[in-house]
Design an enzyme around this catalytic site. Structure first.
Site, PDB file in Angstrom:
ATOM      1  N   HIS A 461       0.833  -1.208   0.000  1.00 37.89           N
ATOM      2  CA  HIS A 461       0.000   0.000   0.000  1.00 37.89           C
ATOM      3  C   HIS A 461       0.867   1.257   0.000  1.00 37.89           C
ATOM      4  CE1 HIS A 461      -3.644   2.357   1.263  1.00 37.89           C
ATOM      5  NE2 HIS A 461      -2.694   3.150   1.741  1.00 37.89           N
ATOM      6  N   GLU A 462       1.795   1.322   0.929  1.00 40.23           N
ATOM      7  CA  GLU A 462       2.624   2.523   1.028  1.00 40.23           C
ATOM      8  C   GLU A 462       3.541   2.660  -0.185  1.00 40.23           C
ATOM      9  OE1 GLU A 462       1.807   4.718   3.018  1.00 40.23           O
ATOM     10  OE2 GLU A 462       0.540   3.494   4.307  1.00 40.23           O
ATOM     11  N   HIS A 465       1.723   4.480  -2.876  1.00 44.42           N
ATOM     12  CA  HIS A 465       1.850   5.933  -2.701  1.00 44.42           C
ATOM     13  C   HIS A 465       3.211   6.415  -3.200  1.00 44.42           C
ATOM     14  CE1 HIS A 465      -1.801   6.877  -0.563  1.00 44.42           C
ATOM     15  NE2 HIS A 465      -1.533   6.109   0.462  1.00 44.42           N
ATOM     16  N   HIS A 468       3.369   6.919  -6.833  1.00 42.93           N
ATOM     17  CA  HIS A 468       2.665   8.141  -7.225  1.00 42.93           C
ATOM     18  C   HIS A 468       3.614   9.343  -7.135  1.00 42.93           C
ATOM     19  CE1 HIS A 468      -1.613  10.142  -6.950  1.00 42.93           C
ATOM     20  NE2 HIS A 468      -0.980  10.432  -8.063  1.00 42.93           N
TER      21      HIS A 468
END
Length: 672
Positions: A461-462, A465, A468
């Site tokens: 998940h991290e 990010h 991105h």
């Protein structure tokens, strides 16, 4: 001596000079950076030339460069490795930084220049990205109160300063409660626990300076303790300590802070012409209105609650069969749910962990990014800001893309949770600037560190990010990376989690830390078959928190947030054995800043899209389909906030999704 924060950073990749930094460097660096920023802003607002995009907006983009650089280091360190000196400076800086922000956004001459450009935007010949940046600057100033006059303007500035103080106090109180609580464990207390939990308790004891094992409030330790400990008395003690963070009375109690924060947010919204803070906050998000958010959450709540209640009946029967009468309690759920998972799916979390070493899961995340986007990762030497931190240079076709730092282990100086931040954001204005991106987690340290499946999902998940941030390709820092609508920002992170469930990824990377053997196919099949197990519980605890957050802000601010919390939970019928994921006194998403205030729903809003976005890869017949990956990078990961979120998603997918994919992904959709 020269302050290393203010000197040019001439080391490899222009990383901050971590090895030379002292806590005493930060305060004078902030003073110098604020002085420089004020002078730059004054030069823009007092410029006698007619306002133009270059002399106003582009000048604004560079006006706070030194301040951004100093703050990028300090606030990362304050969350990941606090010290008493850093905590004191955080408290001192909170009102100063808020006051500076108000000076800028309420500078009438500066706002008039921006407003002149906005009113005449059609005749400026701006490129699309420039037009978007102008729109966002104008919006930012208006929403900050730039159009207010006199007493209203003064009061708005005072509100923002006070909110900064309160949110800092909320965070530090929570960190103090998490840091200070631990319970020594005897050998008898450890009976029945898997070896990985025992090892984690011993490691926590060493980290706390104790002679033996201890239980702490670190999620990566307390959750498996609640899953596996047969000692109901200890589970109750541990659970109640965990949920009491921020509500223990005394100096670290957050209940009054939460009440004042809600009152001030409501007052702020009223000054800006909104009925309440939720209406103000959601006006610029994809959801747009509180009713839209409520509709989504309630559409998910009903099937999730029904599933959770059915599961509760089964778990209660299991508990009674153990000779324990009475009701299933919150500290019983994880224990009996784990026993049920073993019984029904023949799936044992303890058997899984040896195949999920931290190094293996980092390798899986990197390899997935390489297959999708052609990125390569080369580990680099520090020094970094803590000995636990690791660093990698990220390249593509030989070209430098970013530096990625991973700070994975729990420690008393780190706030709880997991997050991604950028010490330096990507931009092109003034020359190509490559980002420095940080992932922070709170895994239990071990030799080796072994992750739960939930931990591995957090890592992916991290890293979503981080992608991105790393793949951002814009000119202006204002729209770089994760600078997007709050209910869109979780799309890349939640989408990336899907690749952890791809059998080919696990077959390649989920290997036994000692033998190197791949995860047995039978275990892999059980893992994937149980992927939606206990989603009634997970969805209920999340949606309950999101609804409480929404109701806090959609209407008059409650004088007693705890009473309002109880009222909301009673109205929706929260099952007795499930609590909110984040009770008000430790709801850092909502009260440690404005980021997720009236916005905790955004994880679920983004989940509607991430389920649909992964389906695009599945429809292509290859979850690593290069054409779909290129579209994902072009329209989502590299675009930042250069266009409204719904436009970007439509470009990528061609349609907006419905809630059905989310319900299906969580196993909450009734069979046809």
């Amino acid at each position: 001596m020269t302050n290393p924060l203010l000197s040019d950073w001439t080391g490899p990749f222009s990383l901050p000079p971590f090895g030379a930094l002292q806590d005493d460097d930060f305060a004078p660096a902030f003073e110098a950076a604020l002085t420089e920023a004020r002078a730059n802003i004054r030069a823009i607002s007092d410029n006698p030339e007619a306002p133009g995009f270059a002399n106003t907006i582009e000048a604004m983009e560079g006006a706070e460069a030194l301040l951004d650089r100093v703050a990028g280091v300090f606030y990362n360190l304050s969350g990941a490795d606090s010290t008493p000196a850093r905590e004191a400076l955080m408290r001192d800086l909170a009102p100063k930084m808020a006051a500076f922000s108000s000076e800028v956004t309420m500078n009438r001459a500066l706002f008039e220049r921006i407003d002149t450009l906005w009113q005449g935007r059609e005749g400026l010949g701006l490129a699309p990205e420039q037009a978007r940046v102008l729109e966002l600057y104008h919006q930012m100033f208006v929403r900050a109160g730039a159009a207010l006059d006199g007493e209203a303007a003064n009061r708005m500035a005072a509100i923002k300063e006070r909110l900064a103080v309160l949110s800092t106090a909320f965070s530090q109180n929570l960190l103090a409660d998490e840091r200070d609580w631990f319970r020594p464990l005897t050998e008898a207390d450890l009976e029945g626990l898997p070896e990985f939990v025992v090892a984690a308790a011993h490691a926590a004891g060493q980290e706390r300076g104790q002679d033996g094992p201890v239980l702490t409030l670190n999620r990566s330790l307390i959750v498996p303790f609640l899953q596996f400990s047969p000692r109901r008395d200890l589970r109750e003690i541990a659970y109640e300590a965990w949920v009491a963070r921020g509500a223990n009375g005394g100096e670290t109690d957050n209940r009054e802070n939460a009440a004042e924060i809600l009152r001030l947010r409501e007052e702020r919204a009223h000054f800006l012409g909104f009925a309440n803070f939720a209406a103000f906050k959601l006006d610029t998000e994809m959801a747009k209105t509180p009713d839209q958010v409520r509709d989504l959450l309630m559409r998910v709540w009903a099937p999730a609650k029904a599933k959770a209640e059915a599961d509760a009946a089964t778990l209660t029967a299991m508990m009674h069969a153990d000779g324990i009468n009475g009701d299933l309690e919150a500290w019983d759920w994880r224990y009996y749910s784990e026993k049920r998972r073993v019984a029904e799916h023949d799936f044992d979390e303890a058997a899984l962990k040896p195949y999920l070493s931290l190094n293996a899961m980092i390798g899986a995340a990197f390899d997935t990014a390489s297959r999708l986007f052609g990125l390569e990762f080369r580990e680099i030497d520090g020094p970094f800001y803590h000995p636990d931190v690791r660093g990698w240079e990220v390249t593509r076709k030989g070209k430098h893309v970013a530096v990625f730092l991973g700070d994975y282990f729990a420690r008393a100086s780190k706030r709880s949770g997991a997050w991604c931040s950028a010490m330096r954001s990507q931009k092109k204005l003034g020359g190509e600037t490559a980002p420095i991106v940080v992932n922070v987690c709170n895994f239990t340290k071990g030799a080796p560190a072994l992750l739960s499946y939930d931990d591995a999902r957090t890592l992916f998940h991290e890293f979503g990010h981080a992608l991105h941030q790393m793949l951002s390709d814009v000119t202006y820092q204002l729209i770089s990376g994760t600078s997007v609508a709050r209910d869109f920002v979780e799309l890349p992170s939640q989408l990336y989690e899907h690749w952890l469930e791809v059998p080919a990824v696990l077959e390649k990377h989920a290997r036994h830390w000692k033998t190197g053997e791949p995860m047995p196919k039978a275990l892999l099949d059980k893992l994937l078959a149980a992927s939606t197990y206990d989603q009634g519980f997970a969805t209920v605890e999340y949606v309950a928190s999101a609804l409480v957050d929404l109701e806090f802000h959609d209407g008059p601010a409650p004088s007693d947030p705890m009473a309002k919390q109880d009222e909301v939970l009673a109205a929706i019928g929260l099952p007795k054995a499930i609590r909110m994921r984040h009770a008000t006194p430790h709801f850092a998403h909502v009260f440690s800043g404005d980021g997720y205030s009236a916005g905790y729903y955004s994880y679920m809003w983004s989940e509607v899209m991430d389920a649909d976005a992964f389906a695009a890869f599945e429809e292509a017949g290859d979850v690593f389909d290069p054409v779909t990956a290129d579209r994902l990078e072009q329209f989502i990961l590299s675009a930042g906030g250069s266009r409204p979120a719904d436009e970007l998603y439509l470009e990528f997918r061609g349609k907006m999704p419905g809630v059905e994919a989310l319900l299906k992904g969580r196993g909450l959709l009734e069979p046809a």
